[in-house]
Design an enzyme around this catalytic site. Sequence first.
Site, mmCIF file in Angstrom:
data_model
loop_
_atom_site.group_PDB
_atom_site.id
_atom_site.type_symbol
_atom_site.label_atom_id
_atom_site.label_comp_id
_atom_site.label_asym_id
_atom_site.label_seq_id
_atom_site.Cartn_x
_atom_site.Cartn_y
_atom_site.Cartn_z
ATOM 1 C CG ASP A 279 -4.590 28.700 -10.850
ATOM 2 O OD1 ASP A 279 -5.866 29.220 -10.947
ATOM 3 O OD2 ASP A 279 -4.343 28.245 -9.639
ATOM 4 N N GLY B 99 -12.935 29.232 -8.123
ATOM 5 C CA GLY B 99 -11.595 28.491 -8.780
ATOM 6 C C GLY B 99 -11.945 27.125 -8.952
ATOM 7 C CG ASP B 100 -8.548 24.293 -9.095
ATOM 8 O OD1 ASP B 100 -8.876 24.973 -7.925
ATOM 9 O OD2 ASP B 100 -7.507 23.669 -9.370
ATOM 10 N N GLY B 101 -11.584 24.463 -7.075
ATOM 11 C CA GLY B 101 -12.254 23.806 -5.828
ATOM 12 C C GLY B 101 -13.616 24.017 -6.181
ATOM 13 C CD GLU C 96 16.648 44.882 -13.066
ATOM 14 O OE1 GLU C 96 15.749 44.764 -12.265
ATOM 15 O OE2 GLU C 96 16.871 45.605 -14.071
ATOM 16 N NE ARG D 99 -10.044 28.413 -0.158
ATOM 17 C CZ ARG D 99 -9.364 29.431 -0.508
ATOM 18 N NH1 ARG D 99 -9.171 30.461 0.372
ATOM 19 N NH2 ARG D 99 -8.997 29.809 -1.657
ATOM 20 C CB CYS D 100 -18.202 25.462 2.651
ATOM 21 S SG CYS D 100 -19.457 24.345 3.211
ATOM 22 N N GLY E 47 -11.316 31.577 -3.203
ATOM 23 C CA GLY E 47 -10.683 32.660 -3.105
ATOM 24 C C GLY E 47 -11.419 33.989 -3.964
ATOM 25 N NE ARG F 236 -1.190 29.069 -2.212
ATOM 26 C CZ ARG F 236 -2.292 29.051 -1.581
ATOM 27 N NH1 ARG F 236 -2.553 27.969 -1.162
ATOM 28 N NH2 ARG F 236 -2.864 30.016 -1.186
ATOM 29 C CB THR G 200 -8.567 32.376 -9.341
ATOM 30 O OG1 THR G 200 -7.185 32.597 -8.909
ATOM 31 C CG2 THR G 200 -8.578 31.798 -10.736
ATOM 32 C CB ILE G 201 -5.704 37.219 -8.520
ATOM 33 C CG1 ILE G 201 -5.053 36.495 -7.479
ATOM 34 C CG2 ILE G 201 -6.791 38.007 -8.226
ATOM 35 C CD1 ILE G 201 -4.053 37.266 -6.740
ATOM 36 C CG ASP G 202 -3.456 32.329 -8.228
ATOM 37 O OD1 ASP G 202 -2.837 33.412 -8.230
ATOM 38 O OD2 ASP G 202 -3.944 31.457 -7.388
HETATM 39 P P1 ADP Z 1 -11.315 27.771 -5.072
HETATM 40 O O1 ADP Z 1 -12.543 27.618 -5.724
HETATM 41 O O2 ADP Z 1 -10.768 29.175 -5.290
HETATM 42 O O3 ADP Z 1 -10.442 26.841 -5.596
HETATM 43 P P2 ADP Z 1 -11.239 26.094 -2.889
HETATM 44 O O4 ADP Z 1 -10.418 25.125 -3.253
HETATM 45 O O5 ADP Z 1 -11.291 26.560 -1.324
HETATM 46 O O6 ADP Z 1 -11.334 27.560 -3.712
HETATM 47 O O7 ADP Z 1 -12.939 25.622 -3.054
HETATM 48 C C1 ADP Z 1 -14.001 26.102 -2.674
HETATM 49 C C2 ADP Z 1 -14.923 25.411 -2.079
HETATM 50 O O8 ADP Z 1 -15.464 24.464 -3.227
HETATM 51 C C3 ADP Z 1 -14.508 24.639 -1.039
HETATM 52 O O9 ADP Z 1 -14.542 25.143 0.148
HETATM 53 C C4 ADP Z 1 -15.386 23.440 -1.033
HETATM 54 O O10 ADP Z 1 -16.640 23.960 -0.323
HETATM 55 C C5 ADP Z 1 -15.915 23.244 -2.478
HETATM 56 N N1 ADP Z 1 -15.044 22.061 -2.882
HETATM 57 C C6 ADP Z 1 -13.620 22.056 -2.963
HETATM 58 N N2 ADP Z 1 -13.494 20.763 -3.528
HETATM 59 C C7 ADP Z 1 -14.450 20.087 -3.261
HETATM 60 C C8 ADP Z 1 -14.823 18.659 -3.343
HETATM 61 N N3 ADP Z 1 -13.861 17.630 -3.736
HETATM 62 N N4 ADP Z 1 -16.248 18.077 -3.063
HETATM 63 C C9 ADP Z 1 -17.058 18.927 -2.737
HETATM 64 N N5 ADP Z 1 -16.750 20.377 -2.635
HETATM 65 C C10 ADP Z 1 -15.647 20.823 -2.884
#
Ligand code: ADP
Length: 331
Positions: free
Chosen positions: A137, A109-111, A195, A79-80, A18, A179, A133-135
């Site tokens: 988190d 972010g954490d992904g 409120e 996102r890949c 994101g 979320r 990330t704006i969240d």
């Molecule tokens: P964010 O980084 O904002 O949390 P995503 O969760 O979509 O966003 O993760 C970004 C990208 O990181 C994914 O599209 C993917 O390419 C990579 N990624 C996420 N999880 C994994 C994983 N378990 N193994 C390898 N690559 C990952």
Amino acid sequence: MINRVREITRIGVFTSGGDSPGMNAAIRAAVRTAIYKGKKVTGIYHGYQGMIDNSMFDMDSPSVSSIIQQGGTILKTARCMEFKTVEGRAKAYENVKAAGIDALVAIGGDGTFTGAEIFSREYDIPMMCIPGTIDNDLNGTDLTIGYDTANNTVIEAIDKIRDTAASHNRLFFVEVMGRDSGCIALNAGIAGGAEAILLPEKDTAIEELIDMLSQGADSNKSSMIVIVAEGDKNGGATDVAKRVKEKFDNFDTKVSILGHLQRGGSPSSADRVLATRMGYYAVNELLKGNSRATVGIRGSEIVTTPLEEALSKKELKLNEDLVEIAKIMAI
Ligand code: ADP
């Protein structure tokens, strides 16, 4: 932390997952710090997808001119799914190696952090992550890049909604992003004088919300605003409004879902400075031999946390004092 100083000549920089306002400031800081230290820089488009597709270009100092004030990311993000596979990462590594990249800075972010942890371990390539990330988190940091800007965007919207709500005796339900995290809802709710605030981390029963709003109605408030984080367990703002509406006949009930506008906009001063500090720090840490870690801020100090640790726990970011303060301020 892996303390192993090895020669780094070219650093790859990318944004992934994101987007958030301030990512450009982090890119700029990483690129300029690397160049200042005599290193070469490759920009990678569309996060991990760009590594797989070999979508990369040489960056110099002018490549990042006049971007500190721009929202979004000049490197684009994606996102890949392919990167989650062994074959995808092998392809990515071939391209990274062929480009002469021997260290990476990932902003996301954490992904993105999970991908970085796996990739850097699998191919023994030094990587530093920057939380964007704006969240707000992510672990290993009090604040993420984009959070302050998103809060400012939300309070600007709440202020405008308040003007129209007060003119018509309206009860507004405003849905904000989050979320799993109620950070934006809580902070913007306090700053916007809400409120009531519904948060994913708290179970607020509908009856409790009705009580809170009844108090407001009894004290002759001319408008009431409820901030609903999208991940609240009662559902989104539309669902909550439906369940509460009939109890407040005197008010005209409206719903406003702020959505993706919260991700955009020119980054605030705080986000620009935070991103600049983090970009600078990420490159310096790589050059010192630190790897497989995330940069963060604790109090006013920039720190690093090993990715393994940052990914293994869930820090509670919600400040209980603020939850209490929000309730008192709503009477
Ligand atoms: P964010 O980084 O904002 O949390 P995503 O969760 O979509 O966003 O993760 C970004 C990208 O990181 C994914 O599209 C993917 O390419 C990579 N990624 C996420 N999880 C994994 C994983 N378990 N193994 C390898 N690559 C990952």
